[in-house]
Design a protein around this motif. Structure first.
Motif, mmCIF file in Angstrom:
data_model
loop_
_atom_site.group_PDB
_atom_site.id
_atom_site.type_symbol
_atom_site.label_atom_id
_atom_site.label_comp_id
_atom_site.label_asym_id
_atom_site.label_seq_id
_atom_site.Cartn_x
_atom_site.Cartn_y
_atom_site.Cartn_z
ATOM 1 N N PRO A 70 0.807 -1.239 0.000
ATOM 2 C CA PRO A 70 0.000 0.000 0.000
ATOM 3 C C PRO A 70 0.832 1.276 0.000
ATOM 4 O O PRO A 70 0.372 2.316 -0.445
ATOM 5 N N ASN A 71 2.070 1.196 0.486
ATOM 6 C CA ASN A 71 2.919 2.398 0.513
ATOM 7 C C ASN A 71 3.875 2.485 -0.662
ATOM 8 O O ASN A 71 4.805 3.292 -0.657
ATOM 9 N N GLY A 72 3.644 1.633 -1.670
ATOM 10 C CA GLY A 72 4.458 1.703 -2.872
ATOM 11 C C GLY A 72 5.754 0.939 -2.820
ATOM 12 O O GLY A 72 6.565 1.019 -3.747
ATOM 13 N N GLY A 73 5.987 0.167 -1.766
ATOM 14 C CA GLY A 73 7.211 -0.615 -1.657
ATOM 15 C C GLY A 73 7.117 -1.918 -2.431
ATOM 16 O O GLY A 73 6.284 -2.086 -3.330
ATOM 17 N N GLU A 74 7.971 -2.854 -2.062
ATOM 18 C CA GLU A 74 7.989 -4.148 -2.735
ATOM 19 C C GLU A 74 6.696 -4.913 -2.453
ATOM 20 O O GLU A 74 6.136 -4.824 -1.355
#
Length: 329
Positions: free
Chosen positions: A128-132
């Motif tokens: 959700p936070n754009g990480g992996e």
């Protein structure tokens, strides 16, 4: 193979297999949905000049919001010929939303019975936070283990009175607990311990409207260790406590449970509680049970006594329901 099983996909652990009785006669066939990870999936085969195999998730809100990112190996084994399986080179971390996102085109002529075998290596969702992307299997396994351990520790803290710092006085006894746990679960308790009230100063809480047994059940719920028979025995007391101390999940759990076993012995009490604690579905179900299903005539004496002491607004609602029902006849 019967018609009912011709479209069934068998699953075990991370493996799915679809057995097709006759590939030669197949022009297009779509499997029944099968569960893998968080999603329902389909396999489909289409045979014209070439054979096309597709794997895709069923369209749903979950698929749209959190489409699977899949890694898998897919094979086809046929009963005719040298029986050597055809193996796709493999898919790694591919996001699949629709039936066009994974298509395996096979130009080899295949006939007879066959098995389409899909081995899921991993299933992920976008962070959700754009990480992996996060593996749902690794996440679920870790979360389940962590939750189980945490609940076991909380249960021991209560049952073994480990570092307790608050005493709860029930109507017929006392029990010790932990301020931090109570404050985390209830904004009312948190307020008690945050302001200069007697509960903070004396390290005691008086819950004299609950028996020690009901209070123990209340704490067991808060600490995640309540047993079903204990919950059923103390439902109404737990409902009062949930409303008083603003524990919404416990209130909803009681609401759901009280809907399940309405009968002539308890319907009036539950109707009264539904009105008192603002439980609209329970109120509606009790009204229907009494009026639409005619059970009010089976408990006429109890109902007349109920009318003598019930809230006037509730009585008005009952008679409105009776008039509306009779008008329909």
């Amino acid at each position: 193979m019967t018609d009912s099983s011709a479209y069934r996909v068998d699953t075990t652990s991370r493996l799915a297999q679809w057995r097709i009785d006759s590939l030669a006669s197949c022009t297009y066939r779509k499997s029944d949905p099968f569960k893998m990870g968080n999603w329902n999936w389909h396999l489909s085969v289409e045979k014209n000049r070439v054979l096309s195999i597709k794997l895709y998730p069923e369209i749903s809100n979950l698929t749209r919001d959190n489409p699977p990112i899949a890694s898998f190996i897919i094979r086809v084994v046929c009963s005719l010929g040298d029986r050597k399986p055809l193996v796709h080179p493999g898919i790694t971390n591919k996001q699949i939303k629709s039936n066009d996102d994974f298509v395996w085109v096979i130009d080899t002529q295949l006939t007879g019975k066959c098995i389409i075998d899909v081995e899921f290596l991993d299933l992920k969702i976008s962070s959700p936070n754009g990480g992996e992307p996060c593996s749902i299997w690794a996440e679920e396994s870790t979360r389940r283990r962590s939750n189980a351990t945490a609940l076991a520790c909380l249960s021991r803290m209560l049952s073994e009175s480990i570092h307790t710092d608050i005493t709860i006085n029930a109507s017929n006894g006392s029990i010790v607990a932990h301020r931090a746990v109570l404050a985390t679960r209830s904004p009312v308790f948190r307020s008690m311990f945050s302001h200069d009230l007697k509960e903070k100063e004396l390290s005691t809480i008086d819950i004299t409207d609950m028996s020690i047994e009901a209070c123990q059940a209340f704490l067991n719920y808060i600490y995640g260790n309540i047993q079903q028979d204990e919950f059923l025995t103390h439902r109404l007391a737990l409902l009062r406590a949930a409303d008083k101390y603003d524990i919404s999940d416990l209130k909803e759990a009681c609401h759901e449970s009280l809907l399940e076993d309405i009968d002539t012995k308890n319907v009036l009490e539950r109707l009264q509680n539904a009105s008192l604690y603002q439980l609209p579905r329970l109120k509606s179900s009790c009204m229907r049970y009494l009026v639409k299903f005619g059970k009010v005539f089976d408990i006429r004496d109890d109902f007349n006594a109920f009318l003598q002491c019930a809230d006037r607004d509730l009585i008005a609602e009952i008679f409105h329901e009776i008039l509306a029902t009779w008008k329909g006849f």
